[in-house]
Write an enzyme that holds these catalytic residues in place. Sequence first.
Site, PDB file in Angstrom:
ATOM      1  N   GLU A 118     124.204 -12.898 -49.355  1.00 57.31           N
ATOM      2  CA  GLU A 118     124.536 -13.715 -50.195  1.00 57.31           C
ATOM      3  C   GLU A 118     125.782 -14.359 -49.916  1.00 57.31           C
ATOM      4  O   GLU A 118     126.644 -13.904 -49.176  1.00 57.31           O
ATOM      5  CB  GLU A 118     124.926 -12.970 -51.690  1.00 57.31           C
ATOM      6  CG  GLU A 118     123.573 -12.419 -52.254  1.00 57.31           C
ATOM      7  CD  GLU A 118     123.970 -11.877 -53.750  1.00 57.31           C
ATOM      8  OE1 GLU A 118     125.098 -11.953 -53.978  1.00 57.31           O
ATOM      9  OE2 GLU A 118     122.941 -11.346 -54.240  1.00 57.31           O
ATOM     10  N   HIS A 170     122.793 -14.494 -58.633  1.00 62.48           N
ATOM     11  CA  HIS A 170     123.556 -13.475 -59.127  1.00 62.48           C
ATOM     12  C   HIS A 170     124.357 -13.473 -60.463  1.00 62.48           C
ATOM     13  O   HIS A 170     125.630 -13.680 -60.531  1.00 62.48           O
ATOM     14  CB  HIS A 170     124.620 -13.165 -57.923  1.00 62.48           C
ATOM     15  CG  HIS A 170     125.071 -11.657 -57.824  1.00 62.48           C
ATOM     16  ND1 HIS A 170     125.300 -10.942 -56.870  1.00 62.48           N
ATOM     17  CD2 HIS A 170     125.204 -10.786 -59.013  1.00 62.48           C
ATOM     18  CE1 HIS A 170     125.752  -9.896 -57.022  1.00 62.48           C
ATOM     19  NE2 HIS A 170     125.688  -9.727 -58.270  1.00 62.48           N
TER      20      HIS A 170
END
Length: 531
Positions: free
Chosen positions: A264, A282
């Site tokens: 990420e 997220h």
Amino acid sequence: MAAPKVLVSDKLSETAVQIFRDRGIDVDFMPELGKDKEKLLSIIDQYDGLAIRSATKATEKLIEAAAKLKVIGRAGIGVDNVDIPAASRKGIIVMNTPFGNSITTAEHAIALIFAVARELPAADTSTRAGKWEKSKFMGVEITGKTLGVIGCGNIGAVVASRAIGLKMNVVAFDPFLSEERAVKLGVEKVDLDTLLARADFITLHTPMTDKTRGIINAAAFAKMKTGVRIVNCARGGLIVEADLVEALKSGKVAGAGIDVFETEPATENPLFDMPNVVCTPHLGASTSEAQENVAVQVAEQMSDYLLKGAVSNAINMPSITAEEAPVLKPFVKLAEMLGAFVGQATESAIQEVEILFDGSVSEMNTRALISATLAGLIRPQVADVNMVSAPIMVKERGIQVSEVKRDKSGVFDGYIKLTVKTANQTRSVAGTCFVDGKPRFIQIKDINLDAEIGRHMIYLTNKDTPGTIGMLGTVFGKNGVNIANFQLGRKDQGGDAIALLYVDGPVPEAVLDEVRSHDQITSAKALQFDI
């Protein structure tokens, strides 16, 4: 005494920053600093506390540079961006806020279950494109289906509750879930293989550890029903993404809702091109309520610790509530002094430690008392140690630690007894706190006494023979050592005896050598305590 100083290096709400200020803490709010590693490294030694979100990386290098740092507070659940072993070795408490975003993350998981079951994002895109592909998006009901919850802690329990309200059957896998808790939640506790075999939907809510990394992999997919749907709002890496892609291609998995990724931010990922995969960036904790909650919680927790010594939601330290801190504080001090006594009096390597909690003390927060005892025990050999780092250092040295609790067994309402074993001896000391809150030694080597603890003390072992007290008075008197308190104890007349002297200042080694030169003295040690 200067006020504690806290650095907020990520974006926390102004409400949280104001909490620090209102509590009398000197706070620097620098929300972009976490992205500047070098600048953060250059100033971190000024602070007692560090409040962060996910942008700041509390690496080993940063922690080593943090000379004054006592606590790191993570506004959120995940602490992947904190080197916890390094912080623990340095004696820094690491806190998170496990409850602040539980509802938000659970709701996002439920939303993804609906989205995957009914293919909502794809249907929305198709309809906006002017198509009317009603037959293409044939979804499935969730009513009556079996939901497998992997990890039934705070968030998993909320997901289970919501799913039960939606008339789903819930099975849960969690090594720490008791049968009683499962019954209370209304879920069936099963092993992982059973969950994989029975679930129509699977949702993950477990932390990332060495045991859970890649828990959903090719072998796990092989055990699942064909057509299973999977949701992950916990941590990227719990699912092996390459294996999920293959399972989606083969039809083993009918759909997936993925909020977290192995890497990420995820700007490229093979899952993005897979049909019936709903991807979100997220967002599990991304609601205004959750962001405010975790920020406020971390500010309150850090303030309570820096000002009162209360510890809550710590990853590497037993919790001490604000309510119990005043009651526990004198016994924490006692525990440290018991450890310090044995640590200074013992010269050979310690192999085993037993800590006995008797009476009222057995009902206290004994995990904190154990940590304090171990800190005192190894401080003579490792000066830079505290309640956070001590258990780790003791474990690294291979010392076995055991705890015993028992009901009141003597004249004292409650006491602590520390026993250590080395290769050639066993040594023990017990103590308690009276109503004045001052720690006292009440037993050494199973010999009873009542000794006030001072900064400078002399511990003697001797034979119970006439003239010993007079000799000690003479030697110390002629050398200008003033005795503030003198306690004696013996097992039997003429047998082994001990003496504990509280003196006004350090005693020169030459004076102790003179004491040791007398036949009735078997040992004499100078001890020092942090009063």
